[in-house]
Design an enzyme around this catalytic site. Structure first.
Site, PDB file in Angstrom:
ATOM      1  N   LYS A  63       0.852  -1.189   0.000  1.00 39.66           N
ATOM      2  CA  LYS A  63       0.000   0.000   0.000  1.00 39.66           C
ATOM      3  C   LYS A  63       0.892   1.244   0.000  1.00 39.66           C
ATOM      4  CE  LYS A  63      -4.083  -2.001   2.149  1.00 39.66           C
ATOM      5  NZ  LYS A  63      -4.993  -1.810   0.998  1.00 39.66           N
ATOM      6  N   ARG A 118     -10.131 -11.722   0.441  1.00 36.00           N
ATOM      7  CA  ARG A 118     -10.926 -12.748  -0.242  1.00 36.00           C
ATOM      8  C   ARG A 118     -10.238 -14.110  -0.191  1.00 36.00           C
ATOM      9  NH1 ARG A 118     -10.840  -9.386  -5.761  1.00 36.00           N
ATOM     10  NH2 ARG A 118     -10.813  -7.717  -4.208  1.00 36.00           N
TER      11      ARG A 118
END
Ligand code: BES
Ligand code: MN
Ligand code: ZN
Length: 505
Positions: A277, A353
């Site tokens: 990030k 996920r």
């Protein structure tokens, strides 16, 4: 903080009540509408001089308007008047907002024994009582755990709800359990990632199991390996902290008519991995990437206390960190999940996920009547719905509707989103069964479609993307600035109403 009902009208209550602070809600324009009951009652009780003081302070009754009159002679010592807006638009959310402003003003005035008179005529008594009590308690939540010096902040010990019948007592009792669950979720989300680790989530589950007689299983890395949870373990492998797969079960006394599984994303920190990030991606806030696990553990806490009959509840969290190291997943790696599907990792930052894939496969093996997952899954959902509304994807219209009803009853907002199957094309991989990341447009939808691949086809399943709603930069309504505990009230209301799952469509 204790709640009770005082069924009589305001002026009659004041004859017997000996508290220090009275709060009254007034609609806009009620000075010209003497039929509005609380204003007449208030003037009768406090004296006609009040009319003049309200005019002096230009009180209009707009929503959010809140005046305090302190150091009055006699009872009450403090009078709080809160605006409610137009009567036509006044709903449960308006009631919650008014109760939250009242609570703030009362705490600021040092109230110890508070009485609240808000118009509840248009609502079911239990709904109104619960809405007011939850708003008062949750808006006064104050977390100073990480300050070296505590600021004393006395709260009212007794809160009386004027005009609600004694029959509300049971509903008010449930408030304490529900709010304890919300507060646990807020504490977990707000704590930094060097405190809330996968081990800490496991310890929290163990404390819940001990305190409320729940069944607990913690699967260590080797047990997860044996189950073939390659997607989850792939995410965990870059961290120095071992993963903890948490399975907590509530068994109702007298047997279960229904069995449900609640799955929460439990990334105690999400650095992004090798797709690190960067600036502006809120890496410093990624302690809240375990907001889904906080919601399901908070719900477990509430359920453990409320002990609803007839519903067996499985709480499942595949907890880990998404970090960088020589052993971390490479972008391009192919992982195999516990249902045998192979996944090309084209972006290590789409890690939630992957952990959920194995958690959902595990949940489905329990053959429950429904599976609900909550996850801070995508930035795309934040862009789509902002910070007040969570996205809701479901394979079952009945489940979707019952979750929406449960959310509305708790003042949490869900918005139904599409599981558009043609978008699955975005997850096609040339080398594996699927890749973990699709194109940017519709990113919250492809994330939901990815999860759907790990849920048994015939099983009613719902996915809540709570990326926007777990955190609130400024205080709003009953949420102080910071962690909201989003999802707990929806889950608790849904389960305590029997976890309805209507016919799948
Ligand atoms: N935890 C994030 C999602 C997130 C982002 C939550 C911002 C709250 C605020 C998730 O793991 C993530 O990084 N998602 C990526 C997915 C992308 C790589 C397909 C995202 O949304 O950018
Ligand atoms: Mn991520
Ligand atoms: Zn994440």
């Amino acid at each position: 903080m204790q709640f009770r009902c005082l069924p009589d009208a305001l002026s009659a209550v004041l004859g017997q009540w000996s508290g220090d602070t009275l709060a009254v809600g007034l609609f806009a324009g009620s000075e010209e509408r003497p039929e509005h009951p609380l204003r007449g009652e208030l003037l009768k009780a406090v004296g006609a001089g009040l009319q003049q003081r309200l005019e002096q302070r230009r009180f209009k009754g707009k929503p959010g308007e809140c005046l305090s009159f302190e150091q009055l002679e006699g009872t009450p010592r403090t009078l709080i008047v809160v605006g409610l807006g137009e009567p036509a638009g006044f709903d449960l959310d308006g009631l919650r907002a008014a109760a939250a402003s009242v609570a703030q003003a009362a705490a600021a005035a040092g109230a110890e024994d508070l009485a609240v008179a808000l118009p509840c005529e248009g609502f079911e008594n239990d709904d109104a009582g619960r809405a007011i009590a939850e708003a008062v308690r949750l808006s006064l939540y104050n977390d100073q755990r990480f300050k070296s010096e505590q600021e004393p902040r006395p709260l009212p010990a007794m809160v009386s709800l004027i005009g609600l019948p004694a029959s509300c007592a049971q509903a008010l009792e449930a408030v304490s359990g529900t709010c304890a669950g919300v507060e646990l979720a807020r504490q977990l989300v707000a704590a930094p990632p060097n405190v809330v680790t996968p081990q800490h989530l496991a310890d929290t589950a163990a404390a819940l199991a001990r305190d409320h007689g729940l069944e607990l299983q913690i699967l260590e890395r080797d047990a997860c390996e044996a189950l073939g949870m390659g997607a989850y373990l792939g995410v965990a492998q870059g961290s120095d902290l071992p993963p903890k797969f948490i399975h907590l079960t509530y068994h109702p006394a007298g047997g279960a008519q229904r069995r449900v599984a609640l799955v929460g994303k439990g990334l105690t920190f999400d650095s992004g991995g090798y797709n690190l990030k960067t600036g502006g991606s809120q890496i410093e806030m990624m302690k809240y990437d375990m907001g889904g696990s906080a919601a399901v553990l908070g719900a477990a806490r509430a359920i453990g206390e409320l002990k609803p009959a007839g519903v067996e509840v499985h709480v499942i969290v595949a907890a880990c960190e998404n970090m960088i190291s020589g052993g971390a997943v490479h972008p391009g790696d192919i992982l195999t999940a516990s249902n045998g599907k192979t996944i090309e990792i084209n972006n290590t930052d789409a890690e939630g996920r992957l952990t959920l894939a194995d958690a959902l496969v595990y949940a489905c093996k329990l053959e429950p009547d429904a599976v609900v997952d909550l996850a801070t899954l995508t930035g795309a959902c934040v862009i789509a719905l902002g910070s007040e509304i969570a996205g809701l994807w479901s394979s079952s219209d009945g489940l979707s509707q019952s979750l929406q009803a449960a959310a509305a009853a708790g003042g949490e907002a869900l918005w139904p989103m599409p599981l558009r199957s043609s978008y699955k094309a975005g997850l096609k991989s040339p080398v594996a069964d699927l890749k973990n990341t699709g194109p940017r447009p519709g990113g919250a939808i492809t994330a939901a479609l990815f999860l759907q691949d790990f849920v048994s086809k015939e099983l009613p399943w719902a996915h809540l993307d709570i990326a926007g709603t777990v955190w609130c930069d400024k205080g709003r309504g009953l949420d102080p600035a910071g962690a909201t505990g989003f999802g707990v009230r929806t889950l608790v209301n849904w389960i305590c109403s029997g976890a309805p799952v209507a016919q799948q469509t």
